[in-house]
Design an enzyme around this catalytic site. Structure first.
Site, PDB file in Angstrom:
ATOM      1  N   SER A   1       0.809  -1.236   0.000  1.00  0.00           N
ATOM      2  CA  SER A   1       0.000   0.000   0.000  1.00  0.00           C
ATOM      3  C   SER A   1       0.840   1.283   0.000  1.00  0.00           C
ATOM      4  CB  SER A   1      -0.953   0.053   1.204  1.00  0.00           C
ATOM      5  OG  SER A   1      -1.685  -1.110   1.286  1.00  0.00           O
TER       6      SER A   1
ATOM      7  N   LYS B   1      23.125   8.609   0.606  1.00  0.00           N
ATOM      8  CA  LYS B   1      23.309   7.328   1.283  1.00  0.00           C
ATOM      9  C   LYS B   1      22.575   6.210   0.530  1.00  0.00           C
ATOM     10  CE  LYS B   1      22.653   5.664   6.008  1.00  0.00           C
ATOM     11  NZ  LYS B   1      22.095   6.074   7.303  1.00  0.00           N
TER      12      LYS B   1
ATOM     13  N   CYS C   1     -26.549   0.742  -9.609  1.00  0.00           N
ATOM     14  CA  CYS C   1     -26.692  -0.714  -9.751  1.00  0.00           C
ATOM     15  C   CYS C   1     -27.611  -1.256  -8.658  1.00  0.00           C
ATOM     16  CB  CYS C   1     -25.328  -1.383  -9.803  1.00  0.00           C
ATOM     17  SG  CYS C   1     -25.400  -2.926 -10.734  1.00  0.00           S
TER      18      CYS C   1
ATOM     19  N   ARG D   1     -26.276  -9.263 -12.425  1.00  0.00           N
ATOM     20  CA  ARG D   1     -27.031 -10.392 -12.968  1.00  0.00           C
ATOM     21  C   ARG D   1     -28.529 -10.102 -13.034  1.00  0.00           C
ATOM     22  NH1 ARG D   1     -23.381 -14.597 -12.806  1.00  0.00           N
ATOM     23  NH2 ARG D   1     -21.888 -14.387 -11.100  1.00  0.00           N
TER      24      ARG D   1
ATOM     25  N   HIS E   1     -22.690   1.253 -14.127  1.00  0.00           N
ATOM     26  CA  HIS E   1     -21.729   1.849 -13.182  1.00  0.00           C
ATOM     27  C   HIS E   1     -21.061   3.068 -13.814  1.00  0.00           C
ATOM     28  CE1 HIS E   1     -21.548  -1.402 -10.116  1.00  0.00           C
ATOM     29  NE2 HIS E   1     -21.999  -2.123 -11.127  1.00  0.00           N
TER      30      HIS E   1
ATOM     31  N   GLU F   1     -19.444   5.289 -12.436  1.00  0.00           N
ATOM     32  CA  GLU F   1     -18.188   5.624 -11.739  1.00  0.00           C
ATOM     33  C   GLU F   1     -16.956   5.059 -12.437  1.00  0.00           C
ATOM     34  OE1 GLU F   1     -20.452   3.470 -10.746  1.00  0.00           O
ATOM     35  OE2 GLU F   1     -19.640   1.823  -9.559  1.00  0.00           O
TER      36      GLU F   1
HETATM   37  N1  GLN Z   1     -26.503  -7.706  -7.018  1.00  0.00           N
HETATM   38  C1  GLN Z   1     -27.088  -6.966  -8.089  1.00  0.00           C
HETATM   39  C2  GLN Z   1     -27.075  -7.746  -9.393  1.00  0.00           C
HETATM   40  O1  GLN Z   1     -26.299  -8.672  -9.558  1.00  0.00           O
HETATM   41  C3  GLN Z   1     -26.408  -5.635  -8.274  1.00  0.00           C
HETATM   42  C4  GLN Z   1     -24.964  -5.730  -8.677  1.00  0.00           C
HETATM   43  C5  GLN Z   1     -24.190  -4.459  -8.468  1.00  0.00           C
HETATM   44  O2  GLN Z   1     -24.589  -3.591  -7.697  1.00  0.00           O
HETATM   45  N2  GLN Z   1     -23.040  -4.368  -9.100  1.00  0.00           N
HETATM   46  O3  GLN Z   1     -27.819  -7.444 -10.291  1.00  0.00           O
END
Ligand code: GLN
Length: 538
Positions: free
Chosen positions: A16, A226, A384, A465, A510, A512
């Protein structure tokens, strides 16, 4: 023709120390000089990828455009150099062994004994060189995960030794990052751990070319001399990496220390003028001198380890800078939220984010958070699982569908408003089988998102999923929660909004993973703007 110079970044003394940030900073500096650069991470663990890891283990799992589930350092690489990474940019020991074993089963080794050297090391070298042969890069920076001296890192160190020998000093160099601890009792900086860690590299046949020393206090010239003398590097190749308030300052620090110039000189390239880095400097100035402040609640179940939500946190740094605003994130453990204490958790927040996640731990706290934001008209951003929670909450409390749920949490729910995607129904293997990577999303005209995004079709990254159950879409629409984005090929709902609300957006993807310093994500920017608006009068 690309130059194809290979740079390795190893770490010693402690984990880290920020190898990822040093790698990304060097890449940024080289890129600013007009070179093409990519960064790769080699991880010594046996999981084939980090997709099956609990975030408490190594932090967030970052997802590339082409659907690789990767180490979070790839997020730093993309955020710094603004170029997408791919499946090839993150390789684990598990993946290396998997390829070698698959080849052995096919009979490709023609009766030979398959061994760590040469077969595993050859496969490591092949994975490193792929970036040079398939991509068009002047520099391939490869970060080796873990710490020199770990048993599991040995094959990687040996592969680097061989590559150094094969390519020669003009095409390949090693940067070693170590820690110079400060002993408060004697008010001294100590170089011995660095000397030992370089010695360990030497035992493995590698003389590092550049040393980057992480330190809490400035290194004087005696200390640098050093280290240079005892570690066989020239004085100018001993680089100080002092603690800073934001990781985005590191490229500027490395430029001051002339890391890029030294690397270029060692690889026989002209040092030339230092790049100006103007947009970067402007961004850092904004991060360090915000004019406004807002507090945003981040509701999740892995909050004890901030790395679990790395990309979301960094997206707020980028979006905050655009808005001249410091976004104070208040992380809230969703397991702890209930009807009686929710007011106190959200006291004074200007916006609420419900984070992604899996499984039912803490789920009711996330659902309550979405309800709180909806009822109190607080800007809400569901990502999500966060979007799925907003949908569940709306079904239960607005549509009156008692016990509505996602079939991920309650397989027998009478109202599966979030359900397993059709293509997921036969899937039994967990690793690498989610809906992963970029998919198109058509933004619905007239929606809030159509104003936020300047395009009508966007590409966003996925990792899930379950999905919104389209059988309920009409009912939702009639009652005030509407879709604002649809996948044009599958009709999967990508975005849900509440139009009458101050700012209520849930996204199945996502965003982000796509926010970078030079390209902050429009949804985060607009959410921060709404949070600022919501804070006036605080
Ligand atoms: N668990 C949820 C799904 O599989 C959301 C997944 C997530 O937030 N990346 O659809």
């Amino acid at each position: 023709m690309a130059l194809k110079k290979y740079i390795f970044v190893t770490g010693g003394v402690a984990s880290s120390l920020g190898k990822g940030i040093i790698s990304a900073s060097l890449a940024k500096l080289l890129q600013s000089r007009g070179y093409t650069v990519t960064i790769q991470k080699l991880d010594p663990y046996i999981n084939v990828d980090p997709g099956t890891l609990n975030p408490y283990e190594h932090g967030e799992c970052y997802v590339t455009e082409d659907g690789a589930e990767t180490d979070l350092d790839l997020g730093h690489y993309e955020r710094f150099i603004n170029i997408p990474t791919t499946q090839n940019n993150n390789v684990t020991t598990g993946r290396i062994y998997q390829s070698v074993i698959n080849k052995e089963r096919k009979g490709d080794y023609l009766g030979k004994t398959v061994q760590v050297i040469p077969h595993i090391t050859d496969e490591i070298k092949r994975r490193i060189k792929i970036l040079g042969t398939k991509g068009n890069f002047d520099f391939i920076i490869t970060e080796i995960g873990g710490t020199v001296g770990d048993i599991e890192s040995l094959p990687y160190i040996e592969a680097i030794r061989q590559m150094k020998w094969e390519l020669g000093p003009v095409n390949c160099l090693v940067i070693h990052l170590t820690l110079v601890p400060y002993l408060a009792a004697s008010a001294e900086l100590k170089t011995k751990p660095t000397q030992h860690s370089v010695k360990m590299l030497l035992e493995n046949g590698i003389q590092p070319n550049v040393l980057v020393l992480r330190t809490e206090h400035p290194l004087n010239s005696d200390i640098r001399k050093k280290v240079a003398l005892f570690c066989n590097v020239d004085y100018k190749s001993v680089i100080e990496s002092i603690d800073v308030s934001t990781i985005y300052e590191v490229p500027l620090l490395m430029q001051k220390e002339n890391l890029d110039g030294i690397v270029l000189r060692k690889l026989n390239l002209p040092e030339g003028e230092k790049p100006e880095m103007k947009p970067w400097k402007q961004f850092v100035a904004k991060v360090k001198n915000p004019k406004k402040h807002v507090t945003v609640a981040l509701v999740g179940k892995y909050i004890e380890l901030p790395d679990s939500y790395k990309s979301i946190m960094e997206s707020f740094v980028h979006a905050g800078a655009v808005n001249d605003c410091k976004v104070e994130l208040r992380s809230i453990q969703s397991e702890k939220i209930d009807k009686n204490n929710i007011d106190s958790y959200f006291k004074g927040v200007n916006g609420i984010v419900v984070a992604p996640g899996f499984g039912d731990r803490g789920i009711e706290g996330k659902i309550l958070s979405a309800q709180f934001a909806r009822e109190k008209d607080i800007p809400f951003f569901g990502i999500c699982l966060g979007m799925q929670c907003a949908v569940i909450e709306f079904s239960r409390n607005v549509l009156g569908l008692a016990d509505a749920h996602s079939t991920e949490m309650d397989i027998k729910t009478p109202h599966p408003v979030i359900d397993l995607m059709e293509e997921q129904k036969g899937v039994t293997i967990k690793g690498g089988t989610m809906r992963l990577g970029i998919y198109p999303c058509n933004i619905t005209p007239g929606s809030r998102c159509s104003k936020i995004y300047s395009e009508s079709e966007v590409m966003e990254r996925h990792r899930h999923r379950y999905e919104f159950n389209n059988n309920y879409l009409e009912l939702f629409g009639k009652n005030g929660m509407v879709q604002a984005g649809i996948n044009p090929d599958t009709e999967l709902v990508e975005i849900m909004e509440i139009p009458g609300h101050k700012w209520f957006v849930g996204v199945q993807f996502h965003p982000e993973y796509r926010s970078t310093v030079l390209n902050p994500h429009p949804l985060f920017i607009d959410f921060v703007r709404a949070a600022i608006e919501n804070s006036s009068g605080d």
